[in-house]
Structures are given as structure tokens and as C-alpha cells.
Design a protein around this motif. Structure first.
Motif, PDB file in Angstrom:
ATOM      1  N   GLN A 286       1.086  -1.345  -0.184  1.00 15.24           N
ATOM      2  CA  GLN A 286       0.160   0.013   0.235  1.00 15.24           C
ATOM      3  C   GLN A 286       1.039   1.532  -0.469  1.00 15.24           C
ATOM      4  OE1 GLN A 286      -3.447   0.611   0.101  1.00 15.24           O
ATOM      5  NE2 GLN A 286      -3.343  -1.284  -0.554  1.00 15.24           N
ATOM      6  N   GLU A 287       1.867   1.411   0.365  1.00 14.59           N
ATOM      7  CA  GLU A 287       2.748   2.476   0.656  1.00 14.59           C
ATOM      8  C   GLU A 287       3.743   2.102  -0.334  1.00 14.59           C
ATOM      9  OE1 GLU A 287       3.081   3.129   5.904  1.00 14.59           O
ATOM     10  OE2 GLU A 287       4.376   2.014   4.395  1.00 14.59           O
ATOM     11  N   GLY A 288       3.864   1.557  -1.233  1.00  9.99           N
ATOM     12  CA  GLY A 288       4.508   1.918  -1.916  1.00  9.99           C
ATOM     13  C   GLY A 288       3.869   2.739  -3.542  1.00  9.99           C
ATOM     14  N   LEU A 289       2.534   2.594  -3.108  1.00 15.10           N
ATOM     15  CA  LEU A 289       1.541   3.144  -4.093  1.00 15.10           C
ATOM     16  C   LEU A 289       0.871   4.313  -3.809  1.00 15.10           C
ATOM     17  CD1 LEU A 289      -0.371  -0.266  -5.064  1.00 15.10           C
ATOM     18  CD2 LEU A 289       1.279   1.250  -6.792  1.00 15.10           C
ATOM     19  N   GLY A 290       1.517   5.122  -2.914  1.00 15.83           N
ATOM     20  CA  GLY A 290       1.281   6.456  -2.420  1.00 15.83           C
ATOM     21  C   GLY A 290       0.314   6.475  -1.175  1.00 15.83           C
ATOM     22  N   ALA A 291      -0.414   5.010  -0.758  1.00 15.87           N
ATOM     23  CA  ALA A 291      -1.250   5.575   0.502  1.00 15.87           C
ATOM     24  C   ALA A 291      -0.940   5.692   1.676  1.00 15.87           C
ATOM     25  CB  ALA A 291      -2.490   3.839   0.009  1.00 15.87           C
ATOM     26  N   VAL A 292      -1.394   6.100   2.773  1.00 18.37           N
ATOM     27  CA  VAL A 292      -1.028   5.695   3.802  1.00 18.37           C
ATOM     28  C   VAL A 292      -1.869   5.002   4.543  1.00 18.37           C
ATOM     29  CG1 VAL A 292      -0.644   7.681   5.998  1.00 18.37           C
ATOM     30  CG2 VAL A 292      -0.192   8.233   3.981  1.00 18.37           C
ATOM     31  N   ILE A 293      -1.407   4.455   5.739  1.00 24.93           N
ATOM     32  CA  ILE A 293      -2.003   3.299   6.305  1.00 24.93           C
ATOM     33  C   ILE A 293      -3.078   3.701   7.764  1.00 24.93           C
ATOM     34  CG2 ILE A 293      -2.405   0.543   7.879  1.00 24.93           C
ATOM     35  CD1 ILE A 293      -1.663   0.798   4.561  1.00 24.93           C
ATOM     36  N   VAL A 294      -4.396   3.974   8.066  1.00 24.81           N
ATOM     37  CA  VAL A 294      -4.305   4.605   8.897  1.00 24.81           C
ATOM     38  C   VAL A 294      -4.263   3.781  10.735  1.00 24.81           C
ATOM     39  CG1 VAL A 294      -6.347   4.871  10.333  1.00 24.81           C
ATOM     40  CG2 VAL A 294      -6.608   5.482   7.617  1.00 24.81           C
ATOM     41  N   THR A 295      -3.548   4.248  11.257  1.00 30.15           N
ATOM     42  CA  THR A 295      -2.958   4.093  12.680  1.00 30.15           C
ATOM     43  C   THR A 295      -3.926   4.254  13.929  1.00 30.15           C
ATOM     44  OG1 THR A 295      -1.296   5.541  12.514  1.00 30.15           O
ATOM     45  CG2 THR A 295      -0.527   2.796  11.785  1.00 30.15           C
ATOM     46  N   ASP A 296      -4.568   5.277  14.240  1.00 37.18           N
ATOM     47  CA  ASP A 296      -5.133   6.082  14.589  1.00 37.18           C
ATOM     48  C   ASP A 296      -6.086   5.788  15.580  1.00 37.18           C
ATOM     49  OD1 ASP A 296      -6.952   7.238  12.918  1.00 37.18           O
ATOM     50  OD2 ASP A 296      -5.821   8.405  12.424  1.00 37.18           O
ATOM     51  N   LYS A 297      -7.367   5.851  16.492  1.00 36.45           N
ATOM     52  CA  LYS A 297      -7.919   5.726  16.700  1.00 36.45           C
ATOM     53  C   LYS A 297      -9.448   6.095  15.689  1.00 36.45           C
ATOM     54  CE  LYS A 297      -9.789  10.793  17.912  1.00 36.45           C
ATOM     55  NZ  LYS A 297      -9.924  11.913  18.807  1.00 36.45           N
ATOM     56  N   ARG A 298      -8.885   6.485  14.041  1.00 33.90           N
ATOM     57  CA  ARG A 298     -10.601   5.601  13.478  1.00 33.90           C
ATOM     58  C   ARG A 298     -10.265   4.370  13.257  1.00 33.90           C
ATOM     59  NH1 ARG A 298      -8.618  10.189   9.290  1.00 33.90           N
ATOM     60  NH2 ARG A 298      -6.933   9.484   9.742  1.00 33.90           N
ATOM     61  N   LEU A 299      -9.269   3.570  13.706  1.00 33.26           N
ATOM     62  CA  LEU A 299      -9.208   2.003  13.071  1.00 33.26           C
ATOM     63  C   LEU A 299     -10.334   1.575  14.145  1.00 33.26           C
ATOM     64  CD1 LEU A 299      -5.634   0.584  13.026  1.00 33.26           C
ATOM     65  CD2 LEU A 299      -7.934  -0.023  12.336  1.00 33.26           C
ATOM     66  N   GLU A 300     -10.563   2.033  15.314  1.00 36.24           N
ATOM     67  CA  GLU A 300     -12.168   1.849  15.986  1.00 36.24           C
ATOM     68  C   GLU A 300     -13.470   1.663  15.673  1.00 36.24           C
ATOM     69  OE1 GLU A 300     -11.690   0.018  18.530  1.00 36.24           O
ATOM     70  OE2 GLU A 300      -9.367   0.340  18.435  1.00 36.24           O
ATOM     71  N   PRO A 301     -14.367   1.410  15.231  1.00 39.26           N
ATOM     72  CA  PRO A 301     -16.000   1.351  14.729  1.00 39.26           C
ATOM     73  C   PRO A 301     -16.277   2.458  15.189  1.00 39.26           C
ATOM     74  CG  PRO A 301     -16.017  -0.778  15.097  1.00 39.26           C
ATOM     75  CD  PRO A 301     -13.930  -0.258  16.131  1.00 39.26           C
ATOM     76  N   ALA A 302     -16.450   2.756  16.423  1.00 39.95           N
ATOM     77  CA  ALA A 302     -17.086   4.289  16.928  1.00 39.95           C
ATOM     78  C   ALA A 302     -16.453   5.627  16.889  1.00 39.95           C
ATOM     79  CB  ALA A 302     -17.153   4.238  18.299  1.00 39.95           C
ATOM     80  N   GLU A 303     -14.980   5.300  15.921  1.00 42.46           N
ATOM     81  CA  GLU A 303     -14.354   7.150  15.583  1.00 42.46           C
ATOM     82  C   GLU A 303     -14.832   6.423  14.117  1.00 42.46           C
ATOM     83  OE1 GLU A 303     -12.884   9.030  17.316  1.00 42.46           O
ATOM     84  OE2 GLU A 303     -13.980   8.466  18.858  1.00 42.46           O
ATOM     85  N   HIS A 304     -14.328   5.598  13.763  1.00 41.66           N
ATOM     86  CA  HIS A 304     -14.526   5.445  12.051  1.00 41.66           C
ATOM     87  C   HIS A 304     -16.147   6.511  11.382  1.00 41.66           C
ATOM     88  CE1 HIS A 304     -15.521   2.776   8.255  1.00 41.66           C
ATOM     89  NE2 HIS A 304     -15.479   3.780   7.595  1.00 41.66           N
ATOM     90  N   LYS A 305     -16.949   5.753  11.988  1.00 48.95           N
ATOM     91  CA  LYS A 305     -18.206   6.387  11.890  1.00 48.95           C
ATOM     92  C   LYS A 305     -18.673   8.101  12.424  1.00 48.95           C
ATOM     93  CE  LYS A 305     -23.865   5.473  12.784  1.00 48.95           C
ATOM     94  NZ  LYS A 305     -24.536   4.363  13.476  1.00 48.95           N
ATOM     95  N   LYS A 306     -17.561   8.240  13.578  1.00 48.03           N
ATOM     96  CA  LYS A 306     -17.664   9.427  14.198  1.00 48.03           C
ATOM     97  C   LYS A 306     -16.899  10.384  12.507  1.00 48.03           C
ATOM     98  CE  LYS A 306     -16.919   9.918  18.348  1.00 48.03           C
ATOM     99  NZ  LYS A 306     -15.592  10.337  19.479  1.00 48.03           N
ATOM    100  N   TYR A 307     -15.744   9.364  12.308  1.00 50.07           N
ATOM    101  CA  TYR A 307     -15.201  10.102  10.882  1.00 50.07           C
ATOM    102  C   TYR A 307     -16.244  10.034   9.726  1.00 50.07           C
ATOM    103  CZ  TYR A 307     -11.400  11.293   7.719  1.00 50.07           C
ATOM    104  OH  TYR A 307     -10.834  12.109   6.652  1.00 50.07           O
ATOM    105  N   VAL A 308     -16.669   9.492   9.413  1.00 48.93           N
ATOM    106  CA  VAL A 308     -17.576   9.196   8.250  1.00 48.93           C
ATOM    107  C   VAL A 308     -18.597  10.444   8.263  1.00 48.93           C
ATOM    108  CG1 VAL A 308     -18.984   8.314   6.435  1.00 48.93           C
ATOM    109  CG2 VAL A 308     -16.590   6.956   7.517  1.00 48.93           C
ATOM    110  N   ALA A 309     -19.309  10.267   9.799  1.00 45.23           N
ATOM    111  CA  ALA A 309     -20.521  11.482   9.939  1.00 45.23           C
ATOM    112  C   ALA A 309     -19.806  13.048   9.477  1.00 45.23           C
ATOM    113  CB  ALA A 309     -20.716  12.229  11.391  1.00 45.23           C
ATOM    114  N   SER A 310     -18.633  13.128  10.038  1.00 45.25           N
ATOM    115  CA  SER A 310     -17.862  14.482   9.817  1.00 45.25           C
ATOM    116  C   SER A 310     -17.489  14.418   8.819  1.00 45.25           C
ATOM    117  CB  SER A 310     -16.670  14.727  10.643  1.00 45.25           C
ATOM    118  OG  SER A 310     -15.775  14.214  10.384  1.00 45.25           O
ATOM    119  N   GLU A 311     -17.219  13.743   7.545  1.00 44.49           N
ATOM    120  CA  GLU A 311     -16.706  14.016   6.490  1.00 44.49           C
ATOM    121  C   GLU A 311     -18.055  14.366   5.278  1.00 44.49           C
ATOM    122  OE1 GLU A 311     -13.378  14.546   5.788  1.00 44.49           O
ATOM    123  OE2 GLU A 311     -13.501  12.936   3.838  1.00 44.49           O
ATOM    124  N   ILE A 312     -19.102  13.723   6.178  1.00 44.75           N
ATOM    125  CA  ILE A 312     -20.384  14.132   4.960  1.00 44.75           C
ATOM    126  C   ILE A 312     -20.681  15.214   5.653  1.00 44.75           C
ATOM    127  CG2 ILE A 312     -22.912  13.604   5.210  1.00 44.75           C
ATOM    128  CD1 ILE A 312     -22.307  10.545   5.975  1.00 44.75           C
TER     129      ILE A 312
END
Ligand code: ASP
Length: 327
Positions: A286-312
Motif C-alpha cells: 500500500q505504501e509503495g502506491l502512495g497510500a498511508v495506513i491508518v494507525t489512529d483511533k479511526r480504526l475503532e468502529p465508533a471513531e470510524h463512524k464519527k469520522y464518516v459523519a464529519s466527512e459528510i
């Protein structure tokens, strides 16, 4: 009567527990639905992840199903309506946050029809052109665009896709209308860019890096606020530094299950996802193709959901202000 009721409740509880404990069911593959075509950037993330997550999940197989079309709403809807047993998952990108603003009719609700399993990565986009395009840098590209108004074709992965969003914002910023050519993913769009049937495209680095390195397409800019560190992309200017004020589109990918998937199945998948994302092979690819792996709290389902809501919430006014409705 009371006794019968308790007995029934007991049976339901036992059935649910047994169901979850059995996940994944032996010999039944786990399917990751990719709502874009095979060979494209979303598919690339899913196939790399499928390889890394199979063992931690304890699954016989993890297979990819490409259910492409309508800017990812067809595949996403399929998973929203799938059996919530953990065996059908969705891997989708920023479209989860932009579709509600870009599409007038949504067949599902992003906020309530899914269980969130964690954010996977963030991927920059690049503005790229067909190999025969005479412009060799962003300045020359703007001169070429101005000289060819009304004749330019811009490919994308369909209404509501990331490339669509990026292309709409780019046209809006330049105040130039281009003819939009929709595909079911940027894999077939890339083929037509290579063949010169379309002139320009915005696409994730996971799909463009190899072609840029092989000098098969022209690369003009990155859509992030900072330049990239990937060696073959680090000299590309950002659109913002090239004069397209405040331009910023970074794509993220996340994993989802249908609403109603048992909580302990979700916990098991989330744990497997976290293990997969530490897999050195997955990270390297993934990194070889320019992607950055998520290592922060957005790996937690509740934080993922909050992040998507903030992006909407973030994208809705930007899309409205740019007047870039898709249909
Ligand atoms: N790059 C596509 C998009 O623009 C998605 C894909 O083809 O995987 O949304």
C-alpha cells in the motif's frame, strides 16, 4: 406462560451466541464487495487486505466481488441489504461521505444501514493526462485547457465517485466545463486514458503511480495540501500551490458490514482488521502506491463512524457551494 416466554428468550440467546461463536462458518468464504471495477484503486486495497486478513479472521477464503456502477451506490446498497452474518462486507472509499450530497436519490442510508468496522487507509489523488497531451507540467496544462475549451474529455468512475468529485471541483475552480465520461471504475478509464480516448482524469495514486513511473501517462499535480513523499511522486506540485486555491481531495477507504451483524462478529472482524493492517506485506504494497495506513483511533468502529459523519458534514457545503450536483 411466563416459563414459555423465558424458555423462548433463552433459545434466542443461545442461537445468537452460537451463531457469533461460529463465525466465520467453516468452508464459507467471507466476501468483500468492492463497488468499483476490478483492477482499480478500491479493488487494489481490497485485494491486498483480503490476503492480509484471511488468517487473522480464521476464514477458509476471503473473496472479492466487484459490484460496480452508479459511483459505488450499487455495491454499497447490495451490502446494506445483505444477510448480516459477517460473511458479506463492503470496502468503500470517500464516496460513503460524498454520495449523499452528489446523488439526488440514495438507495440506502450511510449512517444507519451499516455497521462500521474501521478506517483502512488514506490515498492522495493525482491529476493525470493522456500520453499524447502536449502539456508537460501544470502551467502548460492550464494553457492547453484554455486553448481547448469545449473539446476536453474528463474520465471518472461514475456519478458520485471520488474521481467524479475531484473532476467536478477542478472544473468549478477553473470555471471550465469539460465533457465527463463515466466508467464503472477508474481501471477501464485508465485504459482509455492510455489509449488517448479521454484527455484527463483525477485518480488515486494506487492506480496512477505505476503508469506515472513507466511514463505511460502525464502527471500534473497532486490533490493533497502537501506534496507526497513517494519518490516517483515527490516532484509533483499540489493543485493548491499551483494556484487552485484551497484545493484538497484525499481519499480514505473503510470496511463495513450490514446493519444488524452480531456485536461479537463485528469485534472479531475489527480485531482481524487491526492485525491485517500491521502485516508488513500489506503495509509495503500500500505504501509503495502512495497510500498511508491508518494507525489512529479511526480504526475503532465508533471513531470510524464519527469520522464518516464529519466527512459528510465537511463535503456537503463544499459540493453545494461548488454547484456540482451530479444528476
Ligand atoms: N478511483 C475510483 C473513483 O474515482 C474508484 C475505483 O475505480 O476504484 O472513485
Amino acid at each position: 406462560m411466563m416459563k414459555l416466554k423465558l424458555l423462548t428468550l433463552g433459545l434466542i440467546a443461545t442461537a445468537t451466541t452460537a451463531f457469533a461463536a461460529d463465525f466465520p462458518i467453516k468452508d464459507k468464504p467471507v466476501t468483500i464487495v468492492v463497488p468499483f471495477t476490478a483492477g482499480g484503486p478500491t479493488d487494489r486495497v481490497a485485494r491486498d487486505l483480503a490476503e492480509a486478513i484471511r488468517a487473522p479472521l480464521g476464514a477458509t477464503a476471503v473473496v472479492i466481488e466487484n459490484a460496480a456502477g452508479a459511483g459505488s451506490s450499487i455495491g454499497s446498497n447490495k451490502v446494506a441489504k445483505a444477510n448480516p452474518d459477517g460473511h458479506t462486507l463492503l470496502l468503500n472509499h470517500i464516496g460513503m461521505a460524498t454520495m449523499p450530497s452528489l446523488l439526488r436519490t440514495m438507495p440506502f442510508k450511510v449512517e444507519t444501514d451499516f455497521e462500521y468496522l474501521g478506517l483502512i487507509n488514506e490515498v492522495p489523488m493525482t491529476l493525470v493526462g493522456k500520453p499524447t497531451l502536449p502539456a508537460n507540467n501544470y502551467k502548460e496544462l492550464t494553457a492547453w485547457i484554455n486553448a481547448n475549451k469545449g473539446k476536453i474529455n474528463l474520465g471518472n468512475a461514475g456519478t458520485g465517485s471520488a474521481s467524479h468529485l475531484c473532476g467536478l471541483l477542478f472544473q468549478s475552480a477553473l470555471q471550465v466545463d469539460m465533457t465527463t465520461i463515466p466508467y464503472k471504475g477508474t481501471a477501464p478509464a485508465m485504459n482509455d486514458l492510455l489509449g488517448g480516448q479521454i484527455d484527463l482524469m483525477c485518480d488515486q495514486t494506487t492506480n496512477t503511480t505505476g503508469q506515472i513511473e513507466a511514463k505511460k501517462i502525464k502527471a500534473y499535480a497532486v490533490t493533497t495540501t502537501k506534496r507526497l513523499t513517494t519518490p516517483s511522486l515527490k516532484d509533483l506540485p499540489t493543485l493548491a500551490e499551483s494556484g487552485v486555491k484551497d484545493f484538497q481531495v484525499a481519499i480514505w477507504h473503510g470496511l463495513y458490514a450490514p446493519k444488524g451483524t452480531p456485536a461479537d462478529v463485528l469485534t472479531k472482524i475489527n480485531a482481524a482488521l487491526k492485525t491485517a493492517m500491521k502485516d508488513p506485506g500489506f503495509i509495503k504494497k500500500q505504501e509503495g502506491l502512495g497510500a498511508v495506513i491508518v494507525t489512529d483511533k479511526r480504526l475503532e468502529p465508533a471513531e470510524h463512524k464519527k469520522y464518516v459523519a464529519s466527512e459528510i458534514a465537511k463535503w456537503s457545503p463544499i459540493i453545494k457551494a461548488a454547484g456540482v450536483y451530479a444528476d
